[in-house]
Scaffold this active site. Structure first.
Site, PDB file in Angstrom:
ATOM      1  N   ARG A   1       0.826  -1.222   0.000  1.00 15.70           N
ATOM      2  CA  ARG A   1       0.000   0.000   0.000  1.00 15.70           C
ATOM      3  C   ARG A   1       0.851   1.259   0.000  1.00 15.70           C
ATOM      4  NH1 ARG A   1      -2.008   0.651   6.152  1.00 15.70           N
ATOM      5  NH2 ARG A   1      -0.490  -0.708   7.123  1.00 15.70           N
TER       6      ARG A   1
ATOM      7  N   GLU B   1     -19.035   4.703   0.283  1.00 20.44           N
ATOM      8  CA  GLU B   1     -18.309   4.165  -0.872  1.00 20.44           C
ATOM      9  C   GLU B   1     -19.128   4.221  -2.155  1.00 20.44           C
ATOM     10  OE1 GLU B   1     -18.692   2.543   2.024  1.00 20.44           O
ATOM     11  OE2 GLU B   1     -16.692   2.555   2.902  1.00 20.44           O
TER      12      GLU B   1
ATOM     13  N   PHE C   1     -14.513  -3.069   0.680  1.00 20.64           N
ATOM     14  CA  PHE C   1     -15.443  -1.962   0.431  1.00 20.64           C
ATOM     15  C   PHE C   1     -15.262  -1.389  -0.975  1.00 20.64           C
ATOM     16  CE2 PHE C   1     -14.022  -1.508   5.043  1.00 20.64           C
ATOM     17  CZ  PHE C   1     -14.891  -2.501   5.468  1.00 20.64           C
TER      18      PHE C   1
ATOM     19  N   ARG D   1      -1.908  -5.070   3.089  1.00 23.30           N
ATOM     20  CA  ARG D   1      -1.593  -4.302   4.288  1.00 23.30           C
ATOM     21  C   ARG D   1      -0.208  -4.574   4.858  1.00 23.30           C
ATOM     22  NH1 ARG D   1      -2.711  -5.755  10.009  1.00 23.30           N
ATOM     23  NH2 ARG D   1      -2.419  -3.858  11.213  1.00 23.30           N
TER      24      ARG D   1
END
Lengths: 318, 275
Positions: free
Chosen positions: A13, A61, A86, A170
């Site tokens: 990320r 979203e 999401f 992540r």
């Protein structure tokens, strides 16, 4: 040992964040939207440097995807950012109608994909997003393997006209690809040559495949490793060329075996060159809380699972 | 309003009825109710001048009223009139719900799955702000589709971020597929709700009056650029102009048969020439 050295663990990320920062400086058409996860997506620098081109949508979203489609109508190149869960399932219809069917130049950038999101558990881990996105006609689906490649991919998709799903994660993982190398959408990368078994891997499992190959080499099993960063469109040629040499294949992904890279490979091979295949991925299950490394072991998403799969598929090789 | 626009309105009613009849499917009720809105929007309000880099944009959120949209687009020269013959038929660019997917001129985005157009319109408005382009975004939504939560995300966003270059019109005909909006899921006092959400709200009490639509549109345009997004609640009569289709949800998505078509067309005598 393989010729890929870990340049130091880094999260993918952050590669996205650096790529986006660079884009903010060099391409004034790039705009970014985030649904209350600016820090998690590493979009802070872009937002600070380009306040007029960054839109904080709040926890909304569906609206974010619609706004992005509208910004694309206005000639902008919108990058949306939130967790993979999401970014896809929550807004599938918005992406389907306002982005994919409408062919809008929106880049849906998704962090915290897969089980390595860790402790937050199954509500936040998604193992179905590649399948959801690859089924949309016209959608390009990319899952990068390390920091460098995520940075390069972020920049490359800004130069590509059309909707893209860019998936990353992540945790801090090995950063081993060459930052000087071109990132070519739709092209698989042959990382290591070998004659016995082909491993096609995507995302975090590319590094695991390299480790698995080193261990298998001690048993005199030579793996050919292909990094499939672009799941759609799939680089059919590189896969067919490899299995025509090795005669068997293992696919490895941090995703459900239903709907992921493995199924795309099966579709290709069953129609073009039937080949024994083993699929490394989650077996139609949700995840759970835990440390990423623990989860990867429990759910069979590490080098050990890849080694087992290689040995299995070799038994079925003709 | 001048006679030409009244004649055009009548012709568009004929187009809608004939398209839906020919396809034996489609949504005549909402289309007929919005004829005057589309006539005023396309003939009097939308400004497009490439020399001045002025490019007002319209986004249709309630895509099921595609017949009226296709008719006005054809009759303002976006594509040939005889293409209306292809509505809802195979190999057509005139899909049941409008899309830019097949390159039909005048369509900016696909709509049909409800509740998405408002966000898209606001996104276009944001791009115009970045470009320092003073043109305006117009959006039409249905009233029933305001039951979709995405609209309320968008309402909240636009006022919080002071998106004041957009005019959203709600086709308030009070009907949806299963019955009246009051019975299905009452929208309550929309004006108060939207004002509480920070929008400047105008009302059109007769959304089938060319004059009233025009006057309120001009008034609404005067309020652009003052920090608030603008919304017009436009009360229309579903099925307007065909007596047996009016004031009922029954003609929301049903095509007239041959006999019903004849009666309906007789109530709207031929004017500019059918496609």
């Amino acid at each position: 040992m393989n010729r890929f050295n870990n340049q130091g663990d880094k999260d993918t990320r952050s590669g996205f964040g650096e790529g986006l920062t660079e884009l903010g400086r060099k391409n004034k058409d790039v705009v970014a939207l985030c649904a209350d996860l600016t820090g998690s997506l590493k979009m802070d620098t872009f937002s600070k440097e380009n306040p007029d081109r960054f839109f904080q949508t709040g926890i909304a979203e569906a609206n974010m995807i619609g706004l992005a489609a509208g910004l694309a109508i206005g000639g902008k190149i919108p990058f949306t950012g939130t967790f993979a869960n999401f970014s896809t399932g929550r807004v599938y219809d918005q992406i389907r109608q306002s982005v994919a069917y409408s062919n809008k130049n929106v880049k849906i950038c998704a962090s915290h994909a897969g089980i390595t999101l860790g402790e937050d558990g199954a509500t936040h881990q998604i193992l179905e997003d590649i399948g959801l996105m690859k089924m949309l006609p016209g959608m390009t689906v990319i899952n990068t393997c390390d920091f460098n490649q995520t940075k390069l991919a972020t920049i490359a998709i800004s130069e590509f006209d059309g909707p893209v799903y860019l998936r990353f994660g992540r945790p801090k993982v090995a950063n081993f690809t060459d930052i000087e190398k071109d990132f070519v959408i739709g092209r698989g990368e042959l990382l290591k040559e070998g004659n016995d078994v082909t491993i096609v891997a995507t995302g975090h499992l590319v590094w695991e495949s390299l480790i698995a190959a080193s261990e298998l080499e001690r048993n005199n099993i030579k793996c050919e490793i292909i990094n499939i960063h672009t799941i759609k469109p799939l680089d059919e040629e590189v896969i067919l060329n490899s299995v025509s040499k090795t005669g068997c294949i293992v696919s490895a992904e941090e995703h459900n075996i239903y709907g992921g890279l493995g199924e795309s490979v099966s579709r290709l091979l069953s129609t073009k060159l039937p080949t024994p295949q083993e699929l490394v991925g989650t077996k139609d299950t949700f995840g759970e809380s835990g440390k990423p490394s623990e989860l990867m072991i429990k759910y069979g998403l590490n080098k050990d699972s890849i080694i087992v799969a290689c040995k299995e598929v070799l038994k079925r090789k003709k | 309003m001048n006679e030409d626009l009244k004649i055009l309105s009548q012709q568009i009613r004929r187009d809608i009825l004939r398209m839906v009849h020919s396809a034996n499917s489609g949504h005549p009720g909402g289309s007929l109710g919005c004829v005057e809105f589309f006539v005023i929007l396309y003939k009097k309000v939308l400004k497009n001048d490439s020399k001045k880099d002025l490019n007002d944009i319209f986004i249709l959120s309630n895509g099921h009223i595609s017949p009226v949209y296709y008719s006005i687009l054809a009759r303002t020269g976006h594509f040939k009139l005889n293409e209306l013959n292809t509505f809802r038929k195979i190999n057509s660019r005139l899909q049941g719900h409008p899309t830019n997917h097949d390159g039909l001129p005048g369509i900016n985005i696909s709509s049909g799955s409800l509740g998405q157009g408002l966000s898209v319109g606001i996104g276009v408005a944001l791009s115009k702000k970045i470009n320092q382009d003073n043109s305006t975004v117009f959006v039409l939504t249905g009233d029933g589709e305001l039951q979709e939560g995405q609209n309320w995300e968008a309402f909240m966003f636009a006022s919080a971020k002071k998106v004041d270059n957009i005019i959203v019109t709600v086709d308030f005909n009070g009907q949806q597929i299963d019955g009246s909006t009051k019975d299905v899921l009452d929208l309550g006092n929309l004006k108060l709700k939207l004002e509480a959400f920070g929008w400047k709200v105008f009302e059109i009490y007769n959304g089938n009056s060319l004059d009233e639509i025009y006057n309120v549109m001009i008034e609404a345009k005067d309020s652009l650029g003052k920090g608030s997004p603008i919304l017009i609640l436009m009360k229309t009569i579903m099925g307007n102009g065909v007596d047996f289709m009016m004031n009922t949800h029954k003609w929301h998505g049903v095509a007239p048969n041959d006999h019903e078509l004849e009666i309906a067309l007789n109530q709207n005598p031929e004017t500019l020439g059918d496609y």
